[in-house]
Design an enzyme around this catalytic site. Structure first.
Site, PDB file in Angstrom:
ATOM      1  N   ILE A 138       0.849  -1.191   0.000  1.00 26.20           N
ATOM      2  CA  ILE A 138       0.000   0.000   0.000  1.00 26.20           C
ATOM      3  C   ILE A 138       0.884   1.241   0.000  1.00 26.20           C
ATOM      4  O   ILE A 138       1.713   1.430   0.888  1.00 26.20           O
ATOM      5  CB  ILE A 138      -0.925  -0.013   1.232  1.00 26.20           C
ATOM      6  N   LYS A 195      -0.402  -3.356  -6.108  1.00 25.85           N
ATOM      7  CA  LYS A 195      -1.470  -3.745  -7.024  1.00 25.85           C
ATOM      8  C   LYS A 195      -2.499  -2.624  -7.039  1.00 25.85           C
ATOM      9  O   LYS A 195      -2.614  -1.864  -6.081  1.00 25.85           O
ATOM     10  CB  LYS A 195      -2.134  -5.050  -6.561  1.00 25.85           C
ATOM     11  N   GLU A 229     -10.562  -0.515  -8.233  1.00 26.04           N
ATOM     12  CA  GLU A 229     -11.757  -1.226  -8.677  1.00 26.04           C
ATOM     13  C   GLU A 229     -12.123  -2.439  -7.831  1.00 26.04           C
ATOM     14  O   GLU A 229     -13.290  -2.801  -7.732  1.00 26.04           O
ATOM     15  CB  GLU A 229     -11.578  -1.625 -10.157  1.00 26.04           C
TER      16      GLU A 229
END
Lengths: 721, 330
Positions: free
Chosen positions: A604, A676, A680
Site C-alpha cells: 500500500i 497492485k 476497482e
C-alpha cells in the site's frame, strides 16, 4: 496491518539503478496534496476555465431511438438574442473518422439511440444557448426501435473478443460430463441492470483555437490519450493539440475515452472562431457518456460430495449499440477464480437501439463476480459446506486458464483474516432463523478479484537549481489521490522528503502516459517515475557530486520495454467481502449493518487514500446491490430515471459500519513499488456478499439486482415467531 | 432558460395583486426547491415570479384549543425543530424530517411543500408525453416505469403520486389551509386541498390561479402526542416515499379499545391519502393486531395496483398494522 516496511521496496528486474536509501515516503498516510485547493474552491475544474471571449454551447439530444433527421429549422433558435450558431450534420464541418463512432458527431443524419447528440447551439451566454436549444425544431423520420435486452433475442451473436482483447469464449474439458458426475449441482440465471457511472463532475470541455493550435481544458482520465484522439478527429499533428486536466471530479471509467462533448466543443470553437465551453448535463450523461451493460448470466456449477468443483460454466448475454461494439468481459474472472477440470465461458451480444455501453468501475469483474459468487454460495448451501471452506477447497495451484503461476494470490488469507475480523466462526448456516426485533439478520461472504495491469509510460524528474525536485508524467488524478501517491513514490526513489517533490500531471504536454483505468495508474506511472527519479539521483550523485548544477538537471525515462519484458505470470489482486444485513419483516427494507473487506493488493503506497478507494468501491458495490438501476422504457428506448433523484446512489445514511483492511502481501513480480491497483477491486464481490447475506437472513435468494424491498416483503421468520 | 420577471411582494394582498396582473404563466416563488428545478427542466416556464418569502407569514403561533397556526413561509427545518410542533404533533415533525435533505429543508416552505409537483419521471421530461404537463398527450407511465406510482385513486389519464411527506401528516391531522385569493380569504380542510387526477390531471389542487396559501392551521388534538410518521423508501435518506403512514391513535387504556384514530398514507395516490375507511373500522374496536389488520384491509380494498407496484398494497398493509401496533404499545 499496513505494510510498515518501506525499505522492502522490491526492485523489479528491469529497474536500472540500485534503490537509494528509503525515505519512508511510501506507506505513509499522507493527506491529499491538493486537498486545501479542493475544499477552498481554488482547484479549477474543466468548465471553470474562462478564456476571454468564451462562448457557451449546449448539445441537442435526439428524441427518437432510431431513424433519420429529415430537416432542421434553426430560425427560431437563431432569433434568440446572443445566439451565434446552430450546427447539425448538414452544416457542421467534416471530421476524420476514428474507431469510436460516438465521436463522429454531427456527421450524419442517422439516429442510433434516444439522447444521441444531433445538433449544437452556441451563444454568448449559457442561458441563451439553452433557450435556443429548446427552439431548435428537428424533423425526424422515425423507424421502429428495439431497445430491450432479452436472453432469447434473435440478434444475439458471439463477439470476436471481449474488452479489452480476451477471447469471447473458452472451453476446457467437458462441462456436461463434469455436471453429470457432480454430487451437487446448480443451474441458475442472474441478472444485473444497466448502471451509470455518474461521476460528480459531469463531462465538460473548454476549447480554444489559436490558428491551428488547439487547447482543451477537459475532464478526463488521461490527457495524452484524449489529445491523440482529438488530433486524429481534426486531422492535426498531435503536437498542435494540448489537453489540460489538472483536477477531475471522478470518472469511474466513463472518462477513459473521449466523449462527444470534447469533439463538439472544439468543432464549435472552430466554427465561431472563439473559445467555446460545453458541459454534458446530468441527464445527458445517461445517453452519451457510457454505462455498464445490463447482463443476463447463466451459471452452472457442479461439485463432488466434498465440495470440489467438477464443472464451472458461465454464459453471458449482454448488449451493445449499433454505433460501436463494446463487449463487457463479464465471465473472464470466472476463468481463473477456481480450480475445476471442466470449465467453459461464453459471451453473446445483441446490438440494440441503445446508447453505447462502456467501462464502469471493474467492467467484467463487477457484474460477473456477482453471478459467480452468488452461485458459489448457492452451491455451498446445496453441498452443506461452509462457503469459505468451499472456496478454500477449490483454490487453484496455477491459473486454470493460462497455466501461469500466480505472482501472489491472497484469496485464502483474505478469507481467513476477514472471517476472524468479522466473527464468522460458529455461523449457523440455516437461513431465516435470526431475529432482532422486527428484523431478520443474516451474514454473507463473497470473493473479490481484479487483474493487475501495467502499461508503458514516460516521465521526467528534474532537480531544480533552487532546491527540490519536479516530476512530470501525463497521468490523471480523478480524485483517487494519484498526485499524492506519485509524490510519495518519487520522494522514495529520490531519497527526498515528500515536501521536496512537486508532481505535475493532467496535461498532455507532459510525458506520454496511459489513462487512469484498469486500476493500472499507480503501477504504470509509478514505474516510469521511479525509473526517472533513480536515473536522476544516479546522475546527480555520480556526475555532480550531489550538487544540483546551476541550470538544474533532468532525467527522462520510458518504461515501455520494462513492461514488455516482464515475465508472463498470472497477476491478480484478491479480496474477501463480508456483509451483515438486517431485513425488516414488515417492509422488506434491508440495512447493511456491517460491511467488511480484506484485500490482498500488494504494498500500500498511501493507507489513507487506499482506504478511501477501497471503502468507496465497497460503498458503490452496496449501491449496486440495493439501489442502482437505470430503468429502460422500451416505449421510448431510453433510461427514464435519468437524474440523481431517480437513480439512487448510496448516501451516508445507507452506510453503517464499513471497514477495509489489507493483508501484508509482498509480491516481487509487479513493479518497483510492489503495489497492485486498488481503484476497482472494492466494488467486486460486494453485491454478492450482500445478496448472500440477504438469503441467509430471509431464505429468499434474489438473483436480479438491485435487491429491492419488493423482493423481500414476503419474507417470513422461519423460527415461527 | 427563457426570460422571466421577478417581483418581491411586501404583503399577501400585494402578492395576490401582483400575480393577478400576470398571465396564467405567473407563479408564486417560495423556497424554489421544486419550482426552480422544473424551470430548468422546461416543465415550468413562468413569465412572472412573485416572491412570497417576505410577507410576514414566517411564524408558528398557538391557536385556541391546543392547535398551531404555521405560517406559509415557515421553512421546513424551522417547523420540524419547533418545540410546540414536536410536542403536540410528533407526526408532523417526523414527516418533515423524513423529507428531502437538510439543505432543502432549510429552504423549502410550508406552502411550497404542499404545492410541490409529482416526481413522476414522465412529468419531468418534456421530450415525452404526459397528461399532467401537456394536456391530452397521453400517460406513458401506465405502460412504462410506474413501480413507485399510484395504487389508489388513479385514472386512465394519470397514475402520478404526490411527493410530500409533510402533507401526509397534515392530512391525518385534518389541517386547514388558509388561502388568500382575488376574492378574499377562505380555508380548505386537508386532505381536500389536493384532488384526484380524474380527467383533469393537470390540476393538482383545488386552488384557482392567483390563490395564495398564507398559513396552515393544525387544530388541537390532545391525543396526537401519540402519533408517528413512518416512511419506507428505497434509500435510507434523501428519497421519496415508496409508502408512508401518518398515524395517531387514541386508546382507552382501561378498556383497551380505540376511541379514535387518524391515518393517512403517502406514496400511494395523487393526493395525501386520508384513510377514512380504516379510521371508521378502528373507532370502537379493540386495540389489537386483528383490528389493525381489518382496518388496513378496509382501506386497501379500493387499491388498484399497476403492473409493477402490487407490492405497495402489501407494504401499505404491513406498515399500517405495524405503526398502529407501535402506537398502541407506546
Amino acid at each position: 496491518m499496513m505494510a510498515a516496511t518501506p525499505a522492502a521496496a522490491t526492485p523489479a528486474a528491469a529497474t536500472p539503478a540500485a534503490a537509494p536509501p528509503a525515505t519512508g515516503a511510501i506507506g505513509v498516510p499522507l493527506a491529499r496534496i491538493e486537498a486545501r485547493e479542493k475544499v477552498t474552491g481554488a482547484a479549477r475544474y474543466a468548465y471553470e476555465h474562462q478564456p476571454d471571449e468564451v462562448a457557451y454551447a449546449t448539445a441537442v439530444p435526439a428524441t427518437i431511438a432510431r431513424g433519420r433527421i429529415s430537416a432542421l429549422d434553426a430560425a427560431a433558435a437563431m432569433e434568440v438574442p446572443g445566439v451565434l450558431a446552430v450546427l447539425w450534420h448538414a452544416t457542421a464541418p467534416r471530421l476524420q473518422p476514428v474507431a469510436d463512432g460516438e465521436l463522429a458527431v454531427l456527421q450524419s443524419g442517422r439516429v442510433a439511440y434516444r439522447g444521441q447528440f444531433v445538433a449544437l447551439v452556441v451563444a454568448e451566454t449559457l442561458e441563451a444557448a439553452r433557450e435556443a436549444e429548446r427552439l431548435v425544431a428537428i424533423g425526424y423520420e422515425p423507424e421502429e426501435h428495439d431497445s430491450l435486452l432479452r436472453e432469447d433475442h434473435p440478434g444475439l451473436y458471439a463477439p470476436e473478443t471481449v474488452n479489452p482483447s480476451f477471447p469471447a469464449a473458452t472451453s476446457d474439458g467437458d462441462v456436461e460430463a463434469g455436471l453429470r458426475a457432480a454430487a451437487v449441482a446448480i443451474d441458475k440465471t442472474y441478472r444485473t441492470p444497466a448502471l451509470h457511472n455518474n461521476a460528480m463532475e459531469p463531462h465538460a470541455t473548454v476549447a480554444l483555437w489559436d490558428g491551428d493550435d488547439l487547447t482543451c481544458w477537459d475532464s478526463n482520465q488521461g490527457a495524452p490519450a484524449h489529445r491523440a484522439t482529438l488530433a486524429q478527429v481534426f486531422g492535426l499533428d498531435p503536437a498542435r493539440v494540448r489537453v489540460i486536466s489538472p483536477h477531475v471530479g471522478g470518472g469511474f471509467g466513463s472518462k477513459g475515452s473521449p466523449r462527444p462533448q470534447l469533439v463538439l466543443a472544439a468543432l464549435a470553437a472552430r466554427v465561431v472562431a472563439r473559445p467555446v465551453k460545453l458541459a454534458v448535463t446530468r441527464r445527458q450523461m445517461w445517453a452519451v457518456t457510457g454505462y455498464r451493460t445490463p447482463t443476463i448470466q447463466r451459471l452452472r456449477l457442479g461439485a463432488d460430495a466434498e465440495g470440489r468443483l467438477t464443472a464451472i460454466a458461465h454464459d453471458v448475454v449482454e448488449q451493445t449499440s449499433t454505433v460501436r461494439e463494446f463487449a463487457e468481459q463479464t465471465a473472464v474472472a470466472t476463468r481463473m477464480m477456481y480450480a475445476a477440470p471442466n470449465r467453459s465461458t461464453s459471451h453473446r451480444l445483441v446490438a440494440l437501439d441503445v446508447p453505447t455501453p462502456s467501462w464502469m468501475r471493474a467492467p467484467g469483474e463487477c457484474p460477473g463476480m456477482f453471478a459467480l459468487e452468488s452461485a458459489v454460495d448457492e452451491l455451498a448451501i446445496a453441498a452443506g459446506i461452509d462457503p469459505i471452506e468451499l472456496r478454500v477447497r477449490n483454490e487453484p495451484e496455477v491459473d486454470p486458464h493460462s497455466g501461469h503461476r500466480f505472482s501472489s494470490r491472497g484469496l485464502i488469507a483474505c478469507l481467513r483474516e476477514g472471517a476472524e475480523r468479522f466473527g464468522w466462526a460458529g455461523r449457523d448456516p440455516a437461513p431465516g432463523v435470526r431475529r432482532e426485533g422486527c428484523r431478520l439478520v443474516g451474514t454473507g461472504v463473497a470473493a473479490s478479484t481484479y487483474p493487475v495491469y501495467r502499461r508503458g509510460a514516460q516521465a521526467f524528474a528534474r532537480a531544480e537549481p533552487g532546491g527540490g525536485f519536479t516530476v512530470g508524467v501525463g497521468a490523471a488524478d480523478i480524485g483517487t489521490g494519484a498526485r499524492t501517491a506519485l509524490t510519495q513514490i518519487a520522494a522514495d526513489a529520490l531519497g527526498a522528503g515528500v515536501d521536496e517533490v512537486r508532481v505535475e500531471l493532467g496535461d498532455s504536454a507532459l510525458p506520454r502516459a496511459p489513462v487512469a483505468g484498469g486500476s493500472a495508474g499507480t503501477a504504470s506511472w509509478g514505474t516510469a517515475v521511479v525509473k526517472a527519479c533513480r536515473a536522476l539521483r544516479e546522475r546527480l550523485d555520480g556526475e555532480h557530486g550531489g550538487v544540483v548544477p546551476p541550470d538544474g538537471l533532468r532525467a527522462d525515462a520510458d518504461s515501455e520495454q520494462d513492461v514488455a519484458d516482464q515475465e508472463p505470470m498470472a497477476r491478480h489482486a484478491f479480496g474477501a467481502q463480508f456483509a451483515e444485513v438486517k431485513v425488516d419483516l414488515d417492509t422488506g427494507e434491508t440495512e447493511v449493518s456491517r460491511l467488511l473487506g480484506v484485500f490482498g493488493v500488494g504494498r500500500i503506497v498511501n493507507p489513507r487514500t487506499a482506504r478511501s478507494q477501497l471503502v468507496g468501491g465497497m460503498t458503490m458495490g452496496m449501491g449496486m446491490a440495493l439501489l442502482e438501476e437505470s430503468v429502460l422504457d422500451p416505449q421510448f428506448g431510453d433510461y427514464v430515471n435519468h437524474d440523481l433523484a431517480g437513480y439512487h446512489v448510496a448516501c451516508n445514511a445507507d452506510v453503517r459500519d464499513i471497514q477495509a483492511h489489507w493483508i501484508d502481501e509482498e509480491d516481487p513480480h509487479l513493479n518497483p513499488m510492489g503495489s497492485k491497483g486498488i481503484g476497482e477491486i472494492g466494488i467486486v464481490g460486494t453485491a454478492a456478499a450482500i445478496a448472500n447475506a440477504v438469503h441467509h437472513a430471509t431464505g429468499i435468494r434474489v438473483r436480479e439486482l438491485p435487491i429491492r424491498l419488493d423482493d423481500l416483503l414476503w419474507a417470513e421468520a422461519a423460527d415461527g415467531s | 432558460m427563457r426570460p422571466f420577471a421577478y417581483e418581491a411582494a411586501a404583503d399577501a394582498d400585494g402578492a395576490v395583486a401582483a400575480l393577478a396582473r400576470g398571465t396564467a404563466a405567473a407563479r408564486y416563488l417560495g423556497g424554489g426547491t421544486n419550482l426552480v428545478d422544473l424551470m430548468r427542466l422546461g416543465v415550468e416556464q413562468p413569465e412572472l415570479l412573485v416572491d412570497v418569502t417576505r410577507l410576514a407569514h414566517g411564524a408558528i403561533e398557538p391557536l385556541d384549543g391546543g392547535g398551531l397556526r404555521i405560517g406559509a413561509e415557515v421553512r421546513n427545518s424551522d417547523c420540524a425543530a419547533d418545540r410546540a410542533v414536536r410536542e403536540r404533533f410528533p407526526v408532523l415533525a417526523q414527516a418533515l424530517l423524513a423529507g428531502a435533505s437538510g439543505q432543502l429543508r432549510n429552504l423549502a416552505t410550508t406552502a411550497g411543500n404542499l404545492l410541490q409537483r409529482t416526481r413522476c419521471a414522465y412529468f419531468q421530461d418534456v421530450s415525452k408525453p404526459c397528461n399532467k404537463r401537456a394536456v391530452g398527450s397521453g400517460c406513458p407511465a401506465i405502460e412504462g416505469d410506474h413501480r413507485n406510482l399510484a395504487i389508489l385513486g388513479h385514472s386512465e389519464a394519470c397514475v402520478a403520486t404526490h411527493p410530500s411527506d409533510m402533507a401526509v401528516a397534515l392530512a391525518a391531522l385534518g389541517a386547514r389551509v388558509v388561502v388568500r385569493g382575488p376574492g378574499g380569504e377562505r380555508t380548505i380542510a386537508m386532505p381536500g386541498l389536493h384532488r384526484l387526477p380524474g380527467d383533469e390531471p393537470e390540476r393538482d389542487t383545488v386552488l384557482e390561479h392567483g390563490d395564495l396559501i398564507t398559513a396552515v392551521e393544525v387544530p388541537g388534538l390532545p391525543w396526537a402526542t401519540r402519533s408517528r410518521y413512518r416512511k419506507v423508501r428505497d434509500r435510507a435518506s434523501f428519497a421519496f416515499a415508496v409508502v408512508s403512514v401518518a398515524a395517531a391513535l387514541d386508546v382507552d387504556e382501561a378498556g383497551g379499545t380505540v376511541r379514535d384514530a387518524r391515518l393517512a398514507l403517502g406514496g400511494v395516490a395523487h393526493v395525501p391519502w386520508r384513510a377514512l375507511a380504516a379510521e371508521d373500522a378502528l373507532r370502537g374496536a379493540p386495540a389489537t393486531r386483528e383490528s389493525f389488520e381489518a382496518a388496513a384491509e378496509a382501506e386497501l380494498a379500493a387499491a388498484e395496483p399497476l403492473r409493477d407496484n402490487a407490492f405497495k398494497v402489501s407494504l401499505a398493509h404491513n406498515l399500517i398494522v405495524r405503526t398502529l401496533l407501535e402506537l398502541a404499545g407506546a
